[in-house]
Scaffold this motif. Structure first.
Motif, short mmCIF file in Angstrom:
data_model
loop_
_atom_site.label_atom_id
_atom_site.label_comp_id
_atom_site.label_asym_id
_atom_site.label_seq_id
_atom_site.Cartn_x
_atom_site.Cartn_y
_atom_site.Cartn_z
N LYS A 122 0.86 -1.18 0.00
CA LYS A 122 0.00 0.00 0.00
C LYS A 122 0.89 1.23 0.00
O LYS A 122 1.96 1.22 0.62
N SER A 123 0.43 2.32 -0.61
CA SER A 123 1.29 3.49 -0.78
C SER A 123 1.75 4.08 0.54
O SER A 123 2.84 4.66 0.63
N MET A 124 0.95 3.93 1.60
CA MET A 124 1.35 4.58 2.86
C MET A 124 2.38 3.77 3.64
O MET A 124 2.97 4.30 4.58
N THR A 125 2.63 2.53 3.26
CA THR A 125 3.56 1.72 4.05
C THR A 125 5.01 2.21 3.93
O THR A 125 5.66 2.43 4.96
N PRO A 126 5.55 2.42 2.72
CA PRO A 126 6.90 2.98 2.65
C PRO A 126 6.99 4.35 3.34
O PRO A 126 8.00 4.67 3.96
N THR A 127 5.91 5.13 3.27
CA THR A 127 5.90 6.44 3.93
C THR A 127 6.04 6.28 5.44
O THR A 127 6.76 7.04 6.10
N GLN A 128 5.35 5.28 5.99
CA GLN A 128 5.44 5.03 7.44
C GLN A 128 6.86 4.63 7.83
O GLN A 128 7.36 5.02 8.87
N LEU A 129 7.50 3.83 6.98
CA LEU A 129 8.89 3.41 7.25
C LEU A 129 9.81 4.63 7.13
O LEU A 129 10.67 4.87 8.00
N ALA A 130 9.62 5.42 6.05
CA ALA A 130 10.47 6.59 5.82
C ALA A 130 10.34 7.61 6.95
O ALA A 130 11.32 8.28 7.30
N ALA A 131 9.15 7.69 7.54
CA ALA A 131 8.93 8.64 8.65
C ALA A 131 9.77 8.29 9.86
O ALA A 131 9.96 9.12 10.76
N ARG A 132 10.28 7.05 9.93
CA ARG A 132 11.16 6.62 11.05
C ARG A 132 12.63 6.76 10.66
O ARG A 132 13.50 6.12 11.26
N GLY A 133 12.93 7.54 9.64
CA GLY A 133 14.33 7.74 9.24
C GLY A 133 14.88 6.59 8.41
O GLY A 133 16.10 6.42 8.31
N LEU A 134 14.00 5.80 7.81
CA LEU A 134 14.48 4.67 7.00
C LEU A 134 14.41 5.03 5.51
O LEU A 134 13.40 5.56 5.04
#
Ligand SMILES: NC(=O)CC[C@H](N)C(=O)O
Length: 375
Positions: A188-200
């Motif tokens: 889902k499009s928001m999953t990479p965003t959730q990971l990226a929001a943690r500095g990943l």
């Protein structure tokens, strides 16, 4: 809205007559129901629904129309859509067009004005089954014959239909903590965003990426997404995951990623009678005893003993989360020498649509990656 008649026939011969909703034509798939009172746009655009016809148990659907923000991917993936009472006019400041119009534009055949409660109870009693919806074939026997020709969900290999064709990067937000390869099994499009929001820094890769190709991105950890179909068919990604575990890389999996984790560890998966789909499913975290209200969309589950660890070649695996409705395994943890190295959940911490109770799991993954980098 159209007032053209539509017919729905289940594989066991049960017939419902209603009105055409969305595109006219004919469609087939596995009939599943979602109990979410809201979130129909997220449901329709979730790639995990590939091959399925979704029934919404909430009676009034379409109230907030269709907007440009809430899609989980760039298109609708459900094979068909079933509602009781479509909203004739959307009312929401973000709405761009009515749901019916969007379904028509995307060629999604649906049916409305049927007794969705009776249909849901039928599926709860008999289990999920194949269904056909048509505005063309209005003779039940003729439609039933076509339903019986459709493939079953058990044994369905659908990941190839939904995965990205090319690698792309979602940059870390703020200071970069680590690099993750996210294998797109229907992400889902928001999953990479959730990971990226943690500095990943997230490298999203196609489902068929080999272990060697994946290592070229020099990941500190690997993520497997949600996805459609029967997890037993994903033999390629499962063997890549075994290599990931063998290499000692941290791992996080969501939904299909939980099922593939189980299989990579030598556990079995099985098909549930009617699955879990909705946004208010109670799950207990067995370590803390805390209950989370979570979003679910799964028709398969992992078979694992609830009361003891299973020792595997990669370490000891325990069931970390369990559904309070039916004791289905909702999470797995793999520890080596007591340290958490890999984990997964059967439900949706990305919470789209749904409550944010399980968001801490993204933080947990970032922490495991940081610990791995320090070691
Ligand atoms: N959301 C998902 O990842 C679903 C996984 C799998 N296709 C199932 O139905 O159980």
């Amino acid at each position: 809205m159209s007032s053209r008649p539509a017919l729905l026939v289940l594989e066991d011969g049960r017939v419902f007559r209603g009105q055409s909703f969305g595109a006219e034509g004919e469609t087939f798939g596995e009939l599943v129901f979602s109990t979410g009172m809201s979130g129909y746009q997220e449901t329709l655009t979730d790639p995990s629904y590939r091959g399925q016809v979704v029934l919404m148990t909430a009676p009034h659907i379409g109230n907030t129309g269709w907007n440009d923000e809430d899609g989980e991917s760039g298109r609708i993936w459900v094979q068909g859509f079933i509602v009781r009472d479509p909203a004739p006019r959307p009312s929401n400041w973000r709405s761009r067009r009515p749901l019916d119009e969007e379904l028509r534009d995307q060629g999604i055949v649906g049916i409305s004005d049927i007794d969705t409660r009776a249909l849901t109870r039928h599926v709860r009693d008999r289990g999920v089954m194949r269904v056909g919806i048509s505005t063309d074939t209005l003779d039940p026997q003729a439609l039933l014959a076509k339903v019986n020709e459709q493939p079953l969900m058990a044994g369905a290999d659908l990941v190839g239909d939904v995965t990205t064709k090319t690698h792309y990067v979602v940059p870390a937000q703020g200071e970069k903590r680590a690099t993750v390869v996210a294998v797109d099994l229907g992400i889902k499009s928001m999953t990479p965003t959730q990971l990226a929001a943690r500095g990943l820094e997230v490298h999203v890769v196609p489902a068929h990426t080999t272990f060697e190709q994946l290592m070229e991105y020099q990941p500190d950890g690997v993520f497997f997404s949600n996805g459609p179909g029967d997890p037993a068919t994903a033999t390629g990604p499962i063997s890549v995951l075994r290599e990931v575990l063998e290499a000692g890389l941290p791992y996080f999996g969501i939904c299909f990623g939980n099922q593939l984790f189980g299989r990579a560890l030598g556990l079995d998966t099985y098909k549930l009678k009617f699955g879990h789909r909705g946004i208010n499913q109670p799950v207990v975290d067995r370590t803390t005893g805390k209950v989370e209200i979570t979003a679910h969309n799964h028709g398969f589950a992992v078979q694992a003993p609830l009361d003891k660890a299973t020792s595997t070649e990669f370490g000891d695996v325990t069931v970390s989360h369990v559904c309070l409705n039916d004791d289905v395994v909702e999470g797995l943890e793999l520890r080596r020498d007591g340290d958490l190295v890999a984990f997964s959940v059967q439900y949706h911490p990305e919470a789209a649509a749904g409550p944010h109770d399980a968001n801490y799991l993204f933080d947990r993954f970032a922490d495991v990656l940081s610990a791995g980098k320090e070691a």
